[in-house]
Design a protein around this motif. Structure first.
Motif, PDB file in Angstrom:
ATOM      1  N   MET A   1     190.558  -7.323  -4.758  1.00  0.00           N
ATOM      2  CA  MET A   1     190.878  -8.488  -3.905  1.00  0.00           C
ATOM      3  C   MET A   1     189.894  -8.539  -2.739  1.00  0.00           C
ATOM      4  N   ALA A   2     189.454  -9.722  -2.417  1.00  0.00           N
ATOM      5  CA  ALA A   2     188.494  -9.888  -1.321  1.00  0.00           C
ATOM      6  C   ALA A   2     189.123  -9.472   0.003  1.00  0.00           C
ATOM      7  N   VAL A   3     188.319  -8.870   0.861  1.00  0.00           N
ATOM      8  CA  VAL A   3     188.801  -8.483   2.190  1.00  0.00           C
ATOM      9  C   VAL A   3     189.014  -9.722   3.053  1.00  0.00           C
ATOM     10  N   LEU A   4     188.064 -10.655   2.965  1.00  0.00           N
ATOM     11  CA  LEU A   4     188.158 -11.868   3.766  1.00  0.00           C
ATOM     12  C   LEU A   4     189.191 -12.818   3.166  1.00  0.00           C
ATOM     13  N   LYS A   5     190.058 -13.340   4.013  1.00  0.00           N
ATOM     14  CA  LYS A   5     191.085 -14.278   3.554  1.00  0.00           C
ATOM     15  C   LYS A   5     191.027 -15.537   4.409  1.00  0.00           C
ATOM     16  N   VAL A   6     191.079 -16.679   3.750  1.00  0.00           N
ATOM     17  CA  VAL A   6     191.162 -17.968   4.436  1.00  0.00           C
ATOM     18  C   VAL A   6     192.492 -18.597   4.055  1.00  0.00           C
ATOM     19  N   THR A  13     189.694 -30.736   6.734  1.00  0.00           N
ATOM     20  CA  THR A  13     188.286 -30.676   7.137  1.00  0.00           C
ATOM     21  C   THR A  13     187.981 -29.382   7.887  1.00  0.00           C
ATOM     22  N   ALA A  14     188.930 -28.873   8.646  1.00  0.00           N
ATOM     23  CA  ALA A  14     188.702 -27.630   9.384  1.00  0.00           C
ATOM     24  C   ALA A  14     188.588 -26.449   8.415  1.00  0.00           C
ATOM     25  N   THR A  15     189.440 -26.436   7.402  1.00  0.00           N
ATOM     26  CA  THR A  15     189.349 -25.385   6.383  1.00  0.00           C
ATOM     27  C   THR A  15     188.018 -25.481   5.652  1.00  0.00           C
ATOM     28  N   GLN A  16     187.599 -26.688   5.325  1.00  0.00           N
ATOM     29  CA  GLN A  16     186.319 -26.884   4.632  1.00  0.00           C
ATOM     30  C   GLN A  16     185.153 -26.340   5.448  1.00  0.00           C
ATOM     31  N   ARG A  17     185.231 -26.459   6.757  1.00  0.00           N
ATOM     32  CA  ARG A  17     184.159 -25.965   7.624  1.00  0.00           C
ATOM     33  C   ARG A  17     183.980 -24.447   7.446  1.00  0.00           C
ATOM     34  N   VAL A  18     185.102 -23.742   7.381  1.00  0.00           N
ATOM     35  CA  VAL A  18     185.053 -22.291   7.189  1.00  0.00           C
ATOM     36  C   VAL A  18     184.559 -21.946   5.789  1.00  0.00           C
ATOM     37  N   LEU A  27     179.507 -14.914   0.671  1.00  0.00           N
ATOM     38  CA  LEU A  27     180.532 -13.890   0.833  1.00  0.00           C
ATOM     39  C   LEU A  27     181.716 -14.161  -0.083  1.00  0.00           C
ATOM     40  N   GLU A  28     182.274 -13.106  -0.638  1.00  0.00           N
ATOM     41  CA  GLU A  28     183.497 -13.244  -1.417  1.00  0.00           C
ATOM     42  C   GLU A  28     184.677 -13.369  -0.465  1.00  0.00           C
ATOM     43  N   TYR A  29     185.640 -14.171  -0.865  1.00  0.00           N
ATOM     44  CA  TYR A  29     186.829 -14.351  -0.036  1.00  0.00           C
ATOM     45  C   TYR A  29     187.996 -14.747  -0.923  1.00  0.00           C
ATOM     46  N   GLU A  30     189.177 -14.596  -0.363  1.00  0.00           N
ATOM     47  CA  GLU A  30     190.389 -15.054  -1.038  1.00  0.00           C
ATOM     48  C   GLU A  30     190.897 -16.288  -0.307  1.00  0.00           C
ATOM     49  N   LEU A  31     191.097 -17.367  -1.026  1.00  0.00           N
ATOM     50  CA  LEU A  31     191.672 -18.573  -0.446  1.00  0.00           C
ATOM     51  C   LEU A  31     193.178 -18.552  -0.663  1.00  0.00           C
ATOM     52  N   VAL A  32     193.914 -18.455   0.423  1.00  0.00           N
ATOM     53  CA  VAL A  32     195.374 -18.472   0.372  1.00  0.00           C
ATOM     54  C   VAL A  32     195.803 -19.897   0.702  1.00  0.00           C
ATOM     55  N   VAL A  55     195.836 -25.326  10.293  1.00  0.00           N
ATOM     56  CA  VAL A  55     194.925 -24.589   9.416  1.00  0.00           C
ATOM     57  C   VAL A  55     193.491 -24.821   9.874  1.00  0.00           C
ATOM     58  N   PRO A  56     192.599 -23.848   9.572  1.00  0.00           N
ATOM     59  CA  PRO A  56     192.842 -22.626   8.812  1.00  0.00           C
ATOM     60  C   PRO A  56     193.175 -21.453   9.735  1.00  0.00           C
ATOM     61  N   ALA A  57     193.611 -20.368   9.075  1.00  0.00           N
ATOM     62  CA  ALA A  57     193.661 -19.058   9.714  1.00  0.00           C
ATOM     63  C   ALA A  57     192.793 -18.143   8.857  1.00  0.00           C
ATOM     64  N   PHE A  58     192.357 -17.057   9.453  1.00  0.00           N
ATOM     65  CA  PHE A  58     191.350 -16.211   8.803  1.00  0.00           C
ATOM     66  C   PHE A  58     191.667 -14.751   9.063  1.00  0.00           C
ATOM     67  N   GLU A  59     191.452 -13.916   8.048  1.00  0.00           N
ATOM     68  CA  GLU A  59     191.639 -12.479   8.195  1.00  0.00           C
ATOM     69  C   GLU A  59     190.422 -11.740   7.669  1.00  0.00           C
ATOM     70  N   ASP A  60     189.984 -10.778   8.445  1.00  0.00           N
ATOM     71  CA  ASP A  60     188.967  -9.825   7.996  1.00  0.00           C
ATOM     72  C   ASP A  60     189.509  -8.450   8.344  1.00  0.00           C
TER      73      ASP A  60
END
Length: 215
Positions: A1-6, A13-18, A27-32, A55-60
């Protein structure tokens, strides 16, 4: 599972920016996916990530962030060796990029977002469009784009000769407005139109569009 989570919705549009930033950085990421229609962004557990319920929120790992522009800056600073170089070490170059990032946030986005709401999202939800408001904000956007045209006569991108976060941040609202009559405001200006084509053709952005097509 990717460490980065969106955490977000792909039509946001804000989520799309990220997402655009993550794809530029390769970068690999998980879209929640957050079901905004059901109001899940206004409930726990999402509120533990962003108490403002947006939205969005982000985790690393153990780091949790919200606000899309803060997230893109974190990603660009944290992974400088990956993908596209979106920020630069030279302080004068970075100061110019930072200035145009502020222009996007305080001059372009407030106007463009209003037009996106009126021309895209209101019809989507069966709401009446405020034509007077559209006319008012088209005039405001024209003034902003006049400034952009002068800038882009001198440089290929807003921050200088290289693509940066200053350009990337425009993409979501720009894309939305390409499907409306407001598109003509961009292409009535030669250098702004060329800049739009350049940005909208970026492979990383096309990957974001693929996600929205699957929504």
């Amino acid at each position: 599972m990717a460490v980065l989570k969106v955490h977000g919705g792909v039509l946001s549009t804000a989520t799309q920016r990220v997402l655009a930033c993550l794809h530029e950085k390769q970068l690999e990421y998980e879209l929640v996916r957050v079901d905004m229609a059901a109001g899940d962004h206004k409930k726990e557990p999402f509120l533990s990530l962003n108490p403002f319920g947006q939205v969005p929120a982000f985790e690393d790992g153990d780091l949790k962030l919200f606000e899309s522009r803060a997230i893109t800056q974190y990603v660009a600073h944290s992974y400088p060796e990956k993908g596209t170089e979106l920020i630069y070490q030279d302080p004068k170059r970075m100061a110019t990029i930072g200035m145009w990032m502020e222009v996007e946030a305080h001059h372009f986005d407030p106007v463009a977002s209003k037009l996106v709401r009126e021309l895209i999202f209101k019809p989507m939800f069966g709401m009446a469009v405020d034509s007077a408001l559209v006319t008012e904000y088209e005039a405001k956007l024209s003034q902003v784009l006049d400034v952009y045209e002068s800038r882009l006569e001198q440089n290929k991108y807003l921050g200088g000769d290289y693509f940066s976060l200053a350009d990337l941040h425009h993409l979501p609202c720009m894309q939305c407005l390409m499907g409306t009559p407001v598109k003509e405001l961009f292409y009535a200006r030669v250098h702004v139109g060329a800049w739009c084509n350049d940005l909208l053709d970026r492979p990383a952005w096309n990957k974001v569009i693929e996600l929205t097509n699957d929504a």
